[in-house]
Design a protein around this motif. Structure first.
Motif, PDB file in Angstrom:
ATOM      1  N   GLN A   1       0.799  -1.307   0.053  1.00 58.19           N
ATOM      2  CA  GLN A   1       0.003  -0.046   0.075  1.00 58.19           C
ATOM      3  C   GLN A   1       0.690   1.270   0.113  1.00 58.19           C
ATOM      4  OE1 GLN A   1      -2.312  -0.298   3.661  1.00 58.19           O
ATOM      5  NE2 GLN A   1      -0.585  -0.156   4.918  1.00 58.19           N
ATOM      6  N   LYS A   2       2.162   1.058   0.238  1.00 52.52           N
ATOM      7  CA  LYS A   2       2.956   2.341   0.030  1.00 52.52           C
ATOM      8  C   LYS A   2       3.145   2.716  -1.526  1.00 52.52           C
ATOM      9  CE  LYS A   2       5.766   0.763   4.286  1.00 52.52           C
ATOM     10  NZ  LYS A   2       6.829   0.435   4.827  1.00 52.52           N
ATOM     11  N   GLN A   3       2.747   1.823  -2.181  1.00 53.40           N
ATOM     12  CA  GLN A   3       2.911   2.207  -3.773  1.00 53.40           C
ATOM     13  C   GLN A   3       1.616   2.623  -4.109  1.00 53.40           C
ATOM     14  OE1 GLN A   3       4.908  -0.765  -6.002  1.00 53.40           O
ATOM     15  NE2 GLN A   3       5.490  -1.909  -4.048  1.00 53.40           N
ATOM     16  N   PRO A   4       1.468   3.923  -4.814  1.00 57.42           N
ATOM     17  CA  PRO A   4       0.151   4.346  -5.090  1.00 57.42           C
ATOM     18  C   PRO A   4      -0.675   3.334  -6.199  1.00 57.42           C
ATOM     19  CG  PRO A   4       1.838   5.970  -5.466  1.00 57.42           C
ATOM     20  CD  PRO A   4       2.486   4.797  -5.153  1.00 57.42           C
ATOM     21  N   LEU A   5       0.011   2.413  -6.982  1.00 59.85           N
ATOM     22  CA  LEU A   5      -0.810   1.507  -7.671  1.00 59.85           C
ATOM     23  C   LEU A   5      -1.621   0.511  -6.840  1.00 59.85           C
ATOM     24  CD1 LEU A   5      -1.238   0.694 -10.656  1.00 59.85           C
ATOM     25  CD2 LEU A   5       0.545  -0.916 -10.248  1.00 59.85           C
ATOM     26  N   TRP A   6      -1.226   0.287  -5.613  1.00 52.82           N
ATOM     27  CA  TRP A   6      -1.939  -0.697  -4.881  1.00 52.82           C
ATOM     28  C   TRP A   6      -2.835  -0.346  -3.705  1.00 52.82           C
ATOM     29  CZ3 TRP A   6      -2.014  -5.665  -6.329  1.00 52.82           C
ATOM     30  CH2 TRP A   6      -0.831  -5.939  -6.957  1.00 52.82           C
ATOM     31  N   LYS A   7      -3.037   0.998  -3.542  1.00 55.20           N
ATOM     32  CA  LYS A   7      -3.739   1.706  -2.567  1.00 55.20           C
ATOM     33  C   LYS A   7      -4.886   1.290  -2.448  1.00 55.20           C
ATOM     34  CE  LYS A   7      -1.109   5.669  -0.853  1.00 55.20           C
ATOM     35  NZ  LYS A   7      -0.759   7.041  -0.770  1.00 55.20           N
ATOM     36  N   SER A   8      -5.817   1.401  -3.577  1.00 58.85           N
ATOM     37  CA  SER A   8      -7.087   1.139  -3.811  1.00 58.85           C
ATOM     38  C   SER A   8      -7.273  -0.423  -3.638  1.00 58.85           C
ATOM     39  CB  SER A   8      -7.799   1.567  -5.133  1.00 58.85           C
ATOM     40  OG  SER A   8      -7.045   1.037  -6.054  1.00 58.85           O
ATOM     41  N   THR A   9      -6.572  -1.183  -4.031  1.00 60.43           N
ATOM     42  CA  THR A   9      -6.834  -2.463  -4.133  1.00 60.43           C
ATOM     43  C   THR A   9      -6.610  -3.310  -2.784  1.00 60.43           C
ATOM     44  OG1 THR A   9      -6.001  -2.919  -6.280  1.00 60.43           O
ATOM     45  CG2 THR A   9      -5.899  -4.974  -4.806  1.00 60.43           C
ATOM     46  N   CYS A  10      -5.644  -2.610  -1.925  1.00 61.93           N
ATOM     47  CA  CYS A  10      -5.594  -3.219  -0.592  1.00 61.93           C
ATOM     48  C   CYS A  10      -6.404  -2.523   0.414  1.00 61.93           C
ATOM     49  CB  CYS A  10      -4.063  -2.437   0.092  1.00 61.93           C
ATOM     50  SG  CYS A  10      -2.502  -3.379  -0.585  1.00 61.93           S
ATOM     51  N   ALA A  11      -7.129  -1.353   0.249  1.00 57.78           N
ATOM     52  CA  ALA A  11      -8.247  -0.774   0.838  1.00 57.78           C
ATOM     53  C   ALA A  11      -9.498  -1.777   0.690  1.00 57.78           C
ATOM     54  CB  ALA A  11      -8.473   0.620   0.364  1.00 57.78           C
ATOM     55  N   SER A  12      -9.695  -2.116  -0.548  1.00 60.28           N
ATOM     56  CA  SER A  12     -10.607  -2.934  -1.091  1.00 60.28           C
ATOM     57  C   SER A  12     -10.710  -4.548  -0.147  1.00 60.28           C
ATOM     58  CB  SER A  12     -10.779  -3.397  -2.452  1.00 60.28           C
ATOM     59  OG  SER A  12     -11.670  -4.320  -2.792  1.00 60.28           O
ATOM     60  N   ALA A  13      -9.465  -4.835  -0.121  1.00 57.11           N
ATOM     61  CA  ALA A  13      -9.213  -6.187   0.463  1.00 57.11           C
ATOM     62  C   ALA A  13      -9.598  -6.037   1.886  1.00 57.11           C
ATOM     63  CB  ALA A  13      -7.566  -6.617   0.308  1.00 57.11           C
ATOM     64  N   ARG A  14      -9.086  -5.048   2.503  1.00 62.85           N
ATOM     65  CA  ARG A  14      -9.194  -4.859   4.021  1.00 62.85           C
ATOM     66  C   ARG A  14     -10.797  -4.602   4.631  1.00 62.85           C
ATOM     67  NH1 ARG A  14      -4.432  -1.868   3.609  1.00 62.85           N
ATOM     68  NH2 ARG A  14      -5.657   0.025   3.395  1.00 62.85           N
ATOM     69  N   SER A  15     -11.402  -4.116   3.404  1.00 59.59           N
ATOM     70  CA  SER A  15     -12.918  -3.701   3.831  1.00 59.59           C
ATOM     71  C   SER A  15     -14.047  -4.852   3.525  1.00 59.59           C
ATOM     72  CB  SER A  15     -13.278  -2.205   3.096  1.00 59.59           C
ATOM     73  OG  SER A  15     -13.062  -2.585   1.636  1.00 59.59           O
ATOM     74  N   LEU A  16     -13.320  -6.027   2.717  1.00 62.04           N
ATOM     75  CA  LEU A  16     -14.164  -7.088   2.407  1.00 62.04           C
ATOM     76  C   LEU A  16     -14.997  -7.776   3.674  1.00 62.04           C
ATOM     77  CD1 LEU A  16     -14.529  -8.224  -0.617  1.00 62.04           C
ATOM     78  CD2 LEU A  16     -12.910  -9.890   0.101  1.00 62.04           C
ATOM     79  N   GLU A  17     -16.042  -8.042   2.998  1.00 61.77           N
ATOM     80  CA  GLU A  17     -16.946  -8.870   3.950  1.00 61.77           C
ATOM     81  C   GLU A  17     -16.462 -10.176   4.305  1.00 61.77           C
ATOM     82  OE1 GLU A  17     -19.281  -7.437   5.756  1.00 61.77           O
ATOM     83  OE2 GLU A  17     -19.174  -5.812   4.951  1.00 61.77           O
ATOM     84  N   PRO A  18     -16.628 -10.649   5.503  1.00 59.01           N
ATOM     85  CA  PRO A  18     -15.952 -12.056   5.635  1.00 59.01           C
ATOM     86  C   PRO A  18     -16.339 -13.078   4.942  1.00 59.01           C
ATOM     87  CG  PRO A  18     -16.445 -10.875   7.801  1.00 59.01           C
ATOM     88  CD  PRO A  18     -17.110  -9.978   6.650  1.00 59.01           C
ATOM     89  N   ASN A  19     -17.513 -13.011   4.497  1.00 55.81           N
ATOM     90  CA  ASN A  19     -18.228 -14.170   3.662  1.00 55.81           C
ATOM     91  C   ASN A  19     -18.143 -13.888   2.240  1.00 55.81           C
ATOM     92  OD1 ASN A  19     -18.802 -15.851   6.089  1.00 55.81           O
ATOM     93  ND2 ASN A  19     -20.581 -14.659   6.393  1.00 55.81           N
ATOM     94  N   ALA A  20     -17.442 -12.792   1.828  1.00 56.88           N
ATOM     95  CA  ALA A  20     -17.560 -12.320   0.312  1.00 56.88           C
ATOM     96  C   ALA A  20     -16.923 -13.410  -0.511  1.00 56.88           C
ATOM     97  CB  ALA A  20     -16.872 -11.113   0.204  1.00 56.88           C
ATOM     98  N   ASP A  21     -17.192 -13.437  -1.809  1.00 61.41           N
ATOM     99  CA  ASP A  21     -16.879 -14.435  -2.710  1.00 61.41           C
ATOM    100  C   ASP A  21     -15.577 -13.702  -3.092  1.00 61.41           C
ATOM    101  OD1 ASP A  21     -16.299 -15.945  -5.079  1.00 61.41           O
ATOM    102  OD2 ASP A  21     -18.247 -15.353  -6.035  1.00 61.41           O
ATOM    103  N   LEU A  22     -14.503 -14.689  -2.401  1.00 57.02           N
ATOM    104  CA  LEU A  22     -13.007 -14.081  -2.686  1.00 57.02           C
ATOM    105  C   LEU A  22     -12.562 -14.450  -4.269  1.00 57.02           C
ATOM    106  CD1 LEU A  22     -11.300 -15.806   0.397  1.00 57.02           C
ATOM    107  CD2 LEU A  22     -12.131 -13.115  -0.119  1.00 57.02           C
ATOM    108  N   ARG A  23     -13.324 -15.243  -5.047  1.00 57.47           N
ATOM    109  CA  ARG A  23     -12.981 -15.804  -6.438  1.00 57.47           C
ATOM    110  C   ARG A  23     -13.501 -14.478  -7.376  1.00 57.47           C
ATOM    111  NH1 ARG A  23     -14.213 -20.112  -5.904  1.00 57.47           N
ATOM    112  NH2 ARG A  23     -12.158 -21.382  -5.972  1.00 57.47           N
ATOM    113  N   SER A  24     -14.523 -13.997  -6.981  1.00 61.30           N
ATOM    114  CA  SER A  24     -15.057 -12.618  -7.598  1.00 61.30           C
ATOM    115  C   SER A  24     -14.025 -11.580  -7.345  1.00 61.30           C
ATOM    116  CB  SER A  24     -16.403 -12.587  -7.418  1.00 61.30           C
ATOM    117  OG  SER A  24     -17.125 -13.524  -7.829  1.00 61.30           O
TER     118      SER A  24
END
Length: 201
Positions: A87-110
C-alpha cells in the motif's frame, strides 16, 4: 611492250590474290547472344529475424489450472498481510483498501477477478513451457536457549539426508539435484514435515 606487259601481269596476279582472299572464310566475332549463358541464380533473400515475444502477456483466469476449485482463503490472507508494504505504492492503495474492507463471507474468487489481472510469462520464441525455481531465505529471530517466545527448535541438515547432483549422471540435468534418504539399498524421498514430527516423537 615488255614493260607494259610486266605491269599487266602484276595487276593480274594482284587481282587473283584479291579474288582468292574473297573466297576464303572471313573470321567472325562470336555472337554474344548465341553463346550459352550461365543462368543467374537469384540470391535468396534473408528472412528477417522474428522479434522476441514480450516476456509478460495478458492472460485470463480461465488459463489458470484449478482456478475454479482452489481454496482462496489462504491466498487472500497472504495478500492482505503483504498489503502492509504494497500500500506504500500508489498503484496498490485502492486494491489493498478493498481487501481490508471486504466482508468475511464475500466471494473471494470474484474479488480476485475484479481487482487483479493475471499475466503469463512467455519465452522469447513464444513458447509457454518452462521451469521456474523459487528461493526463500527466511530471517528468524531466535535464542540459543529454550524460552518464550522461542520454543520451536531449528535443526541443522539431517545426517541421513543424501543429495545427488544429477548433472554428474546426465549432463542435460545440470544444476538439478535430488534429495532423499536410503532405505536399505534404495534411495527414497525424505520424510515429509508430518513424518518428521513422528520421527521426533
Amino acid at each position: 611492250m615488255p614493260h607494259a606487259y610486266s605491269k599487266t601481269r602484276q595487276f593480274t596476279s594482284l587481282l587473283a590474290l584479291l579474288i582468292a582472299a574473297g573466297c576464303s572464310q572471313i573470321p567472325t566475332r562470336p555472337n554474344p547472344v548465341a553463346q550459352k549463358e550461365t543462368p543467374c541464380v537469384p540470391c535468396k533473400e534473408a528472412t528477417p529475424a522474428k522479434p522476441a515475444e514480450p516476456p509478460l502477456q495478458a492472460a485470463t483466469y480461465a488459463d489458470l489450472p484449478g482456478w475454479a476449485d482452489d481454496d482462496l482463503q489462504s491466498a487472500f490472507q497472504a495478500f492482505v498481510t503483504e498489503c502492509a508494504s504494497l500500500q506504500k505504492q500508489p498503484l496498490w492503495k485502492s486494491t489493498c483498501a478493498s481487501a481490508r474492507s471486504l466482508e468475511p463471507n464475500a466471494d473471494l474468487r470474484s474479488w480476485f477477478e475484479v481487482q487483479l489481472r493475471p499475466w503469463q510469462l512467455v519465452n522469447p520464441d513464444g513458447n509457454r513451457d518452462g521451469l521456474i525455481t523459487g528461493y526463500y531465505e527466511p530471517i528468524l529471530q531466535g535464542s540459543r536457549t529454550k524460552k518464550e517466545p522461542y520454543t520451536t527448535p531449528v535443526f541443522t541438515t539431517p545426517d541421513d539426508l543424501i543429495t545427488v547432483d544429477l548433472g554428474d549422471l546426465y549432463p542435460e540435468l545440470k544444476h538439478m539435484r535430488l534429495r532423499g534418504r536410503l532405505e536399505g539399498k534404495k534411495l527414497v524421498p525424505y520424510y515429509s514435515r508430518a513424518e518428521w514430527s513422528l520421527q521426533e516423537d
